[in-house]
Design a protein around this motif. Structure first.
Motif, PDB file in Angstrom:
ATOM      1  N   SER A  45      12.567  12.359  13.481  1.00 44.51           N
ATOM      2  CA  SER A  45      13.234  12.755  14.731  1.00 44.51           C
ATOM      3  C   SER A  45      14.752  12.659  14.676  1.00 44.51           C
ATOM      4  N   HIS A  46      15.323  12.445  13.512  1.00 40.87           N
ATOM      5  CA  HIS A  46      16.773  12.310  13.417  1.00 40.87           C
ATOM      6  C   HIS A  46      17.518  13.632  13.263  1.00 40.87           C
ATOM      7  N   CYS A  47      16.916  14.625  12.620  1.00 41.42           N
ATOM      8  CA  CYS A  47      17.698  15.818  12.267  1.00 41.42           C
ATOM      9  C   CYS A  47      17.642  16.932  13.313  1.00 41.42           C
ATOM     10  N   GLY A  48      16.532  17.084  14.017  1.00 42.95           N
ATOM     11  CA  GLY A  48      16.423  18.124  15.040  1.00 42.95           C
ATOM     12  C   GLY A  48      16.050  19.497  14.525  1.00 42.95           C
ATOM     13  N   ALA A  49      15.767  19.645  13.230  1.00 42.43           N
ATOM     14  CA  ALA A  49      15.389  20.956  12.691  1.00 42.43           C
ATOM     15  C   ALA A  49      14.091  21.463  13.302  1.00 42.43           C
ATOM     16  N   CYS A  50      13.277  20.570  13.821  1.00 44.96           N
ATOM     17  CA  CYS A  50      11.973  20.926  14.387  1.00 44.96           C
ATOM     18  C   CYS A  50      12.008  21.077  15.907  1.00 44.96           C
ATOM     19  N   THR A  51      13.183  21.092  16.506  1.00 43.43           N
ATOM     20  CA  THR A  51      13.297  21.129  17.967  1.00 43.43           C
ATOM     21  C   THR A  51      12.652  22.377  18.547  1.00 43.43           C
ATOM     22  N   VAL A  52      11.822  22.153  19.564  1.00 36.12           N
ATOM     23  CA  VAL A  52      11.209  23.219  20.349  1.00 36.12           C
ATOM     24  C   VAL A  52      11.400  22.875  21.823  1.00 36.12           C
ATOM     25  N   ASP A  53      11.137  23.837  22.669  1.00 37.43           N
ATOM     26  CA  ASP A  53      11.172  23.613  24.104  1.00 37.43           C
ATOM     27  C   ASP A  53       9.721  23.440  24.540  1.00 37.43           C
ATOM     28  N   MET A  54       9.394  22.328  25.158  1.00 38.55           N
ATOM     29  CA  MET A  54       8.021  22.085  25.605  1.00 38.55           C
ATOM     30  C   MET A  54       8.044  21.729  27.082  1.00 38.55           C
ATOM     31  N   ASP A  55       7.421  22.579  27.860  1.00 42.54           N
ATOM     32  CA  ASP A  55       7.357  22.365  29.313  1.00 42.54           C
ATOM     33  C   ASP A  55       8.736  22.110  29.916  1.00 42.54           C
ATOM     34  N   GLY A  56       9.726  22.889  29.446  1.00 43.58           N
ATOM     35  CA  GLY A  56      11.058  22.823  30.018  1.00 43.58           C
ATOM     36  C   GLY A  56      11.932  21.695  29.513  1.00 43.58           C
ATOM     37  N   LYS A  57      11.558  21.083  28.394  1.00 43.16           N
ATOM     38  CA  LYS A  57      12.375  20.009  27.823  1.00 43.16           C
ATOM     39  C   LYS A  57      12.473  20.204  26.319  1.00 43.16           C
ATOM     40  N   SER A  58      13.620  19.845  25.758  1.00 43.80           N
ATOM     41  CA  SER A  58      13.759  19.852  24.308  1.00 43.80           C
ATOM     42  C   SER A  58      12.970  18.693  23.739  1.00 43.80           C
ATOM     43  N   VAL A  59      12.138  18.992  22.738  1.00 45.86           N
ATOM     44  CA  VAL A  59      11.408  17.931  22.052  1.00 45.86           C
ATOM     45  C   VAL A  59      11.489  18.176  20.554  1.00 45.86           C
ATOM     46  N   LYS A  60      11.419  17.118  19.826  1.00 46.54           N
ATOM     47  CA  LYS A  60      11.363  17.214  18.368  1.00 46.54           C
ATOM     48  C   LYS A  60       9.882  17.227  18.012  1.00 46.54           C
ATOM     49  N   SER A  61       9.429  18.366  17.540  1.00 45.98           N
ATOM     50  CA  SER A  61       7.995  18.574  17.352  1.00 45.98           C
ATOM     51  C   SER A  61       7.405  17.738  16.230  1.00 45.98           C
ATOM     52  N   CYS A  62       8.250  17.021  15.478  1.00 44.77           N
ATOM     53  CA  CYS A  62       7.731  16.092  14.470  1.00 44.77           C
ATOM     54  C   CYS A  62       7.348  14.760  15.098  1.00 44.77           C
ATOM     55  N   ALA A  72       0.284  22.698  26.947  1.00 44.58           N
ATOM     56  CA  ALA A  72       1.737  22.804  27.128  1.00 44.58           C
ATOM     57  C   ALA A  72       2.222  24.240  26.945  1.00 44.58           C
ATOM     58  N   ASP A  73       3.404  24.483  27.452  1.00 40.49           N
ATOM     59  CA  ASP A  73       4.116  25.749  27.261  1.00 40.49           C
ATOM     60  C   ASP A  73       5.244  25.465  26.269  1.00 40.49           C
ATOM     61  N   VAL A  74       5.119  26.003  25.056  1.00 42.95           N
ATOM     62  CA  VAL A  74       6.042  25.720  23.967  1.00 42.95           C
ATOM     63  C   VAL A  74       6.832  26.981  23.629  1.00 42.95           C
ATOM     64  N   THR A  75       8.133  26.848  23.522  1.00 45.08           N
ATOM     65  CA  THR A  75       8.983  27.954  23.096  1.00 45.08           C
ATOM     66  C   THR A  75       9.728  27.530  21.843  1.00 45.08           C
ATOM     67  N   THR A  76       9.661  28.384  20.833  1.00 42.52           N
ATOM     68  CA  THR A  76      10.388  28.169  19.591  1.00 42.52           C
ATOM     69  C   THR A  76      11.520  29.193  19.542  1.00 42.52           C
ATOM     70  N   VAL A  77      12.320  29.157  18.508  1.00 41.69           N
ATOM     71  CA  VAL A  77      13.428  30.102  18.372  1.00 41.69           C
ATOM     72  C   VAL A  77      12.923  31.547  18.421  1.00 41.69           C
ATOM     73  N   GLU A  78      11.728  31.785  17.906  1.00 42.80           N
ATOM     74  CA  GLU A  78      11.167  33.147  17.938  1.00 42.80           C
ATOM     75  C   GLU A  78      10.965  33.639  19.372  1.00 42.80           C
ATOM     76  N   GLY A  79      10.698  32.729  20.287  1.00 43.23           N
ATOM     77  CA  GLY A  79      10.453  33.089  21.672  1.00 43.23           C
ATOM     78  C   GLY A  79      11.708  33.305  22.496  1.00 43.23           C
ATOM     79  N   LEU A  80      12.875  33.120  21.888  1.00 43.47           N
ATOM     80  CA  LEU A  80      14.133  33.270  22.618  1.00 43.47           C
ATOM     81  C   LEU A  80      14.724  34.673  22.506  1.00 43.47           C
TER      82      LEU A  80
END
Length: 164
Positions: A45-62, A72-80
């Motif tokens: 959880s230190h680097c943030g390379a895995c960050t996704v948006d989950m239910d309206g919040k940034s989360v580190k998916s690792c 949950a409703d998950v958005t990745t960079v592809e969804g932007l």
């Protein structure tokens, strides 16, 4: 360990699959769903390379088990991206302002920046630096990332004003 049926929304699409409850969300996205925008970096959880948006919040998916993401409703960079498949304003500003070099951290940076701009549509440079502190980049020195996010905020706000 037995597998569980997982059902969630990823980038606006209902998806499902089987996974062990202890499977990390990043691995479920990449391996089961072939959503490869979020990257596996440090897995701590230190680097943030895995960050996704989950239910309206940034989360580190690792740091999220797939069992915790059930429903949950998950958005990745592809969804932007825009509905027509073109780059979003934020993605375009990262490109225009050279907010990336090797690109490894970029999906997490853009996904976190997207949520940051949802939380604060008119950030200052200090706001951006603080809001992005959980995402690391080894290449850029952050200056162009900050410029890209501030430019995106200006563009998005100008578009909103023009539409009103």
């Amino acid at each position: 360990m037995s597998k569980m049926h997982v059902k969630l929304k990823v980038n606006g699409e209902e998806v499902e699959g089987l996974a062990e409850p202890r499977t990390l969300l990043i691995h479920f996205l990449r391996e089961n769903l072939k959503v490869t925008g979020p990257h596996v970096g440090c897995e701590t959880s230190h680097c943030g390379a895995c960050t996704v948006d989950m239910d309206g919040k940034s989360v580190k998916s690792c740091t999220v088990f797939v069992a915790q993401a059930q429903g949950a409703d998950v958005t990745t960079v592809e969804g932007l991206v825009n509905p027509d498949g073109s780059l979003s304003v934020l993605q375009e500003m990262f490109r225009e302002h050279h907010g990336l070099q090797c690109g490894f951290c970029t999906p997490g940076m853009i996904t976190r920046a997207h949520r940051l701009l949802q939380e604060n549509p008119t950030p200052t440079e200090d706001d951006v630096r603080f809001g992005m502190a959980g995402n690391l980049c080894r290449c850029t020195g952050y200056q162009n990332i900050v410029k890209a996010i501030l430019a995106a905020a200006d563009n998005i706000n100008a578009q909103k004003e023009a539409a009103e």
